[in-house]
Write an enzyme that holds these catalytic residues in place. Structure first.
Site, PDB file in Angstrom:
ATOM      1  N   GLU A  13       3.747   5.876  -3.047  1.00 49.15           N
ATOM      2  CA  GLU A  13       2.811   5.716  -1.921  1.00 49.15           C
ATOM      3  C   GLU A  13       1.734   6.783  -2.015  1.00 49.15           C
ATOM      4  O   GLU A  13       1.945   7.820  -2.647  1.00 49.15           O
ATOM      5  CB  GLU A  13       3.551   5.934  -0.589  1.00 49.15           C
ATOM      6  CG  GLU A  13       4.551   4.873  -0.275  1.00 49.15           C
ATOM      7  CD  GLU A  13       5.456   5.283   0.885  1.00 49.15           C
ATOM      8  OE1 GLU A  13       5.119   6.216   1.646  1.00 49.15           O
ATOM      9  OE2 GLU A  13       6.526   4.694   1.002  1.00 49.15           O
ATOM     10  N   CYS A  27     -37.159  22.576 -19.295  1.00 47.57           N
ATOM     11  CA  CYS A  27     -38.014  23.568 -19.944  1.00 47.57           C
ATOM     12  C   CYS A  27     -38.839  22.834 -20.988  1.00 47.57           C
ATOM     13  O   CYS A  27     -38.320  21.965 -21.697  1.00 47.57           O
ATOM     14  CB  CYS A  27     -37.114  24.613 -20.611  1.00 47.57           C
ATOM     15  SG  CYS A  27     -37.921  25.543 -21.919  1.00 47.57           S
ATOM     16  N   LYS A  83      -0.266   9.921  -0.731  1.00 46.18           N
ATOM     17  CA  LYS A  83       0.091  11.045   0.140  1.00 46.18           C
ATOM     18  C   LYS A  83      -1.147  11.349   0.993  1.00 46.18           C
ATOM     19  O   LYS A  83      -2.101  11.983   0.537  1.00 46.18           O
ATOM     20  CB  LYS A  83       0.518  12.260  -0.688  1.00 46.18           C
ATOM     21  CG  LYS A  83       1.029  13.403   0.153  1.00 46.18           C
ATOM     22  CD  LYS A  83       1.644  14.461  -0.733  1.00 46.18           C
ATOM     23  CE  LYS A  83       2.242  15.581   0.076  1.00 46.18           C
ATOM     24  NZ  LYS A  83       1.328  16.223   0.995  1.00 46.18           N
TER      25      LYS A  83
HETATM   26  S1  IVH Z   1       7.461  11.007   3.206  1.00 46.81           S
HETATM   27  C1  IVH Z   1      11.411  12.751   4.168  1.00 46.81           C
HETATM   28  N1  IVH Z   1       5.275   9.695   2.682  1.00 46.81           N
HETATM   29  O1  IVH Z   1       3.248  14.906   3.171  1.00 46.81           O
HETATM   30  C2  IVH Z   1      10.133  12.221   3.658  1.00 46.81           C
HETATM   31  N2  IVH Z   1       5.075  11.927   3.490  1.00 46.81           N
HETATM   32  O2  IVH Z   1       4.052  17.542   1.880  1.00 46.81           O
HETATM   33  C3  IVH Z   1       9.040  12.774   4.378  1.00 46.81           C
HETATM   34  N3  IVH Z   1       2.761  12.667   3.791  1.00 46.81           N
HETATM   35  O3  IVH Z   1       5.048  16.412   5.722  1.00 46.81           O
HETATM   36  C4  IVH Z   1       7.705  12.502   4.013  1.00 46.81           C
HETATM   37  N4  IVH Z   1       1.805  10.798   3.146  1.00 46.81           N
HETATM   38  O4  IVH Z   1       3.264  14.746   6.414  1.00 46.81           O
HETATM   39  C5  IVH Z   1       5.800  10.859   3.107  1.00 46.81           C
HETATM   40  N5  IVH Z   1       3.411   8.390   2.215  1.00 46.81           N
HETATM   41  C6  IVH Z   1       3.941   9.531   2.645  1.00 46.81           C
HETATM   42  C7  IVH Z   1       3.139  10.623   3.038  1.00 46.81           C
HETATM   43  C8  IVH Z   1       3.750  11.810   3.457  1.00 46.81           C
HETATM   44  C9  IVH Z   1       1.605  12.030   3.593  1.00 46.81           C
HETATM   45  C10 IVH Z   1       2.900  14.073   4.246  1.00 46.81           C
HETATM   46  C11 IVH Z   1       3.943  14.308   5.300  1.00 46.81           C
HETATM   47  C12 IVH Z   1       4.777  15.441   4.771  1.00 46.81           C
HETATM   48  C13 IVH Z   1       3.930  16.006   3.696  1.00 46.81           C
HETATM   49  C14 IVH Z   1       4.792  16.684   2.644  1.00 46.81           C
END
Ligand code: IVH
Length: 673
Positions: free
Chosen positions: A117, A427, A119
């Protein structure tokens, strides 16, 4: 609304209206596919508001009229999460991902599917629904307790206030974010009002959701993506993929760019693809999240106190950092373009320390309003040289100095010109300009051109300063005695350098052609021209028509080639090169049908560890093979390096033979014999 409507009738109509409004809200905001006009939508909202005014007892917190209803609060209440909101461990390269995958396989040795997915770079939120109705929303806080931002979250148009099914309890986790366009607009408005600016969309989203007055949040267009079911009563899932489909069915906004990968290799290609594609999105992502798909496997793997073992964040290389501009200098390139460069206070960025960043051109400095002394955000976005993204203007002290673009070349004093329609300032000194001369020689000696080992920028600078050469052709007349006296040059290295220069005389004609630095003639165009005309003399005689007949050679290149060979001093250099014995005709090796790889087509992907791509290409071509840039059915082999791109996936799907580096070397060695 009929005047004498009864409470019973109103109740029924209110319910119908809410369902209708929710449906159109979802179509409009989540799916981007409205079915009714804004006026029709407003009419539905108006009717609902009027009914609720007449029968206030019918107002519920999930009514669409309640998105911005609440009064500002004094402070946020605390909410404890039913299950801890864990964070993720990070992978910074494919090595880390591989390690993670292997660790998992040691625990659970079944075929492993992963969901990849995006992030989303925003603010993590937990949303609680009871009997299908949104009841509370909280920030992540310390993972155990967060702040109650229910009223603010309600203002997010894509957040469903009521779900399709009325499950007794559902807690989901997602990310609230601010789209880039909305962030830019917000900052522009704030600048006009003299307010402090947000450093990035994530801070803006967090700032907006942590407003005590929901009306302020409502005025900031925020988005939401939901990606996890934290707890659910009334149903269960076998896989994360299934959970995502469920979330979507219930009316949650789920990011469309999710992918079910059947192997870790598929995960790698997804990572490579998004590293480049991320800039196409209208919201920021700072990596990808890779999750084990099978829920039972997730349970077996469990979690540490901080993060689940079944998920990992793959963080992108490109990052941003904040630093100060110490100075702005001008660098003059091979073609005479003046590039403004910011000299920075050294800062760590994507694993290296950077002290320079490009400012591209005069217009960009003006648009971004960069001054000497400014605090700036720098970023590495694929390119090798980082760039200045923006200035943090609220940190200005008033002592910053405006930079004025020079009207003369800082290296040779010649006049500079800016041609109509071009952003670049050039130049006019040509090869009289020491910078252009130096850069042209660096290019001439570089790997893809004449590949003269040991002739780097420092030696070139010394040879030029001592007046030992004036142009590239003079390199072939250098003697050992000339070089021995240079700094850090012993007898041995002088011999080596002379040998390397001499060896380069036998290079293919196309390398020389590229090394001459004719504008717009890159290594590919050089190759095409060399193959078509075979000798320098025939190329010099070529006219526009003849050049433009060639596939892939457009007017710009053709014009540039013709102009180049019109210049007396260019012809003189070529003559000097010829007299020195530099090869000026294309090796017809490729036409030698006795070569073992004749007719075989190769594509290269990823980084090779024992050779550069150019070297691999040369190896293939030396045996009569051909290297193509993209994968199609006519390709025979894909040579696979580390961190491959999407070409790998395509080759696999077309059933093309994949050669790992070692196999490729074996094939080469075998055929060489
Ligand atoms: S899963 C237990 N999926 O990234 C699993 N997190 O650095 C928890 N985040 O604190 C997270 N997109 O705020 C997950 N597709 C996604 C995400 C995601 C953004 C953020 C989330 C988490 C942080 C971790």
């Amino acid at each position: 609304m009929p005047k004498d409507i009864t409470l019973e009738e109103a109740k029924k109509r209110v319910e119908e209206l809410r369902k209708e409004i929710e449906k159109h809200n979802y179509l409009y905001f989540v799916l981007n596919a409205p079915e009714i006009s804004d006026q029709e939508f407003d009419a539905l909202m108006r009717e609902l508001t009027e009914l609720e005014e007449k029968f206030p007892q019918l107002i519920t917190p999930y009514s669409p009229t309640q998105r911005v209803g609440e009064q500002p609060s004094k402070e946020f209440a605390q909410i404890s999460h039913p299950v801890p909101l864990l964070s993720l461990s990070n992978a910074f390269d494919f090595g880390d991902l591989k390690e993670w995958h292997e660790r998992i396989k040691r625990h659970v040795d079944t075929p492993m599917d992963y969901v990849v997915e995006l992030k989303i770079d925003g603010l993590s939120v937990a949303l609680t629904y009871e009997n299908g109705i949104f009841v509370t929303g909280a920030t992540r806080g310390d993972g155990y307790t967060g702040e109650d931002i229910t009223a603010n979250l309600r203002t997010i148009k894509t957040l469903p206030l009521r779900l399709k099914d009325s499950l007794p309890k559902l807690v989901v986790r997602g990310e609230a974010y601010m789209p880039k366009a909305a962030f830019n607009r917000l900052n522009e408005e704030r600048q006009k009002k003299g307010l402090s600016l947000f450093a990035n969309p994530r801070n803006a989203a967090a700032g907006s959701l942590r407003q005590l007055d929901p009306k302020i949040t409502a005025s900031r267009p925020l988005g939401l993506f939901v990606y996890e079911v934290l707890t659910v009563e009334g149903t269960e899932f076998e896989s994360h993929w299934q959970a995502l489909s469920f979330l979507q069915e219930q009316g949650f906004p789920v990011n469309p760019y999710k992918k079910l990968c059947r192997s870790v290799e598929e995960v790698y290609s997804e990572c490579t693809a998004w590293e480049e594609r991320r800039w196409e999105l209208d919201y920021d992502i700072d990596g990808l999240v890779v999750k084990v798909n099978n829920i039972n496997t997730q349970r077996i793997l469990g979690h540490t106190s901080k993060s689940p073992r079944w998920a990992i964040a793959y963080k992108f290389q490109s990052e941003q950092a904040v630093t100060r501009v110490k100075d702005i200098i001008i660098r003059v390139g091979r073609t005479g373009v003046l590039t403004p460069t910011a000299i920075l206070e050294p800062v760590r960025l994507a694993g290296t320390t950077v002290s320079k960043a490009t400012l591209h051109n005069e217009d960009i400095i003006r648009e971004k309003d960069v001054k000497i002394g400014d605090k700036v955000i720098v970023q590495k976005a694929g390119e090798i040289i980082p760039e200045v993204v923006s200035v943090i203007k609220e940190e200005r002290k008033g002592t910053e100095k405006t930079f004025f673009f020079p009207s003369q070349c800082p290296e040779c004093g010649s006049r500079v010109v800016r041609l109509p329609g071009e952003a670049a300032v050039r130049c006019t000194g040509g090869l009289v300009c020491p910078a252009q001369r130096r850069e042209s020689l660096i290019h001439f000696a570089s790997r893809d051109a004449m590949n003269i080992e040991g002739l780097g920028p420092k030696i070139i600078e010394q040879i030029l300063v001592k007046g030992l050469i004036e142009d590239a052709a003079d390199l072939y007349y250098l003697r050992r005695e000339d070089l021995i006296n240079l700094e850090r040059m012993g007898e041995k290295s002088a011999d080596n350098l002379i040998n390397a220069i001499q060896k380069s005389k036998n290079n293919p004609f196309s390398k020389l052609l590229f090394g001459l630095g004719i504008r717009y003639v890159g290594s590919r165009a050089a190759k095409i021209l060399a193959e078509r005309f075979k000798t320098m003399d025939r190329l010099i005689e070529a006219d526009m028509d003849e050049l433009m007949e060639i596939n892939e050679i457009g007017e710009k290149i053709a014009q540039s080639v013709v102009e180049f060979f019109k210049e007396e001093h260019n012809l003189k250099v070529i003559d000097k090169l010829k007299r020195a014995g530099v090869n000026m005709s294309e090796d017809t090796a490729q036409e030698d049908l006795s070569l073992p790889l004749v007719g075989k087509k190769f594509v290269l992907t990823g980084k090779l560890s024992t050779m550069t791509r150019t070297e691999a290409k040369e190896k293939i071509e030396s045996l009569g093979g051909e290297v193509l840039s993209s994968v199609s059915r006519k390709v025979d082999y894909l040579v696979l390096g580390k961190d491959p791109g999407s070409k790998y996936d395509k080759a696999v799907s077309l059933g093309i033979t994949i050669l790992e580096e070692e196999q490729f070397l074996k094939l080469f060695e075998k055929n060489k014999k």
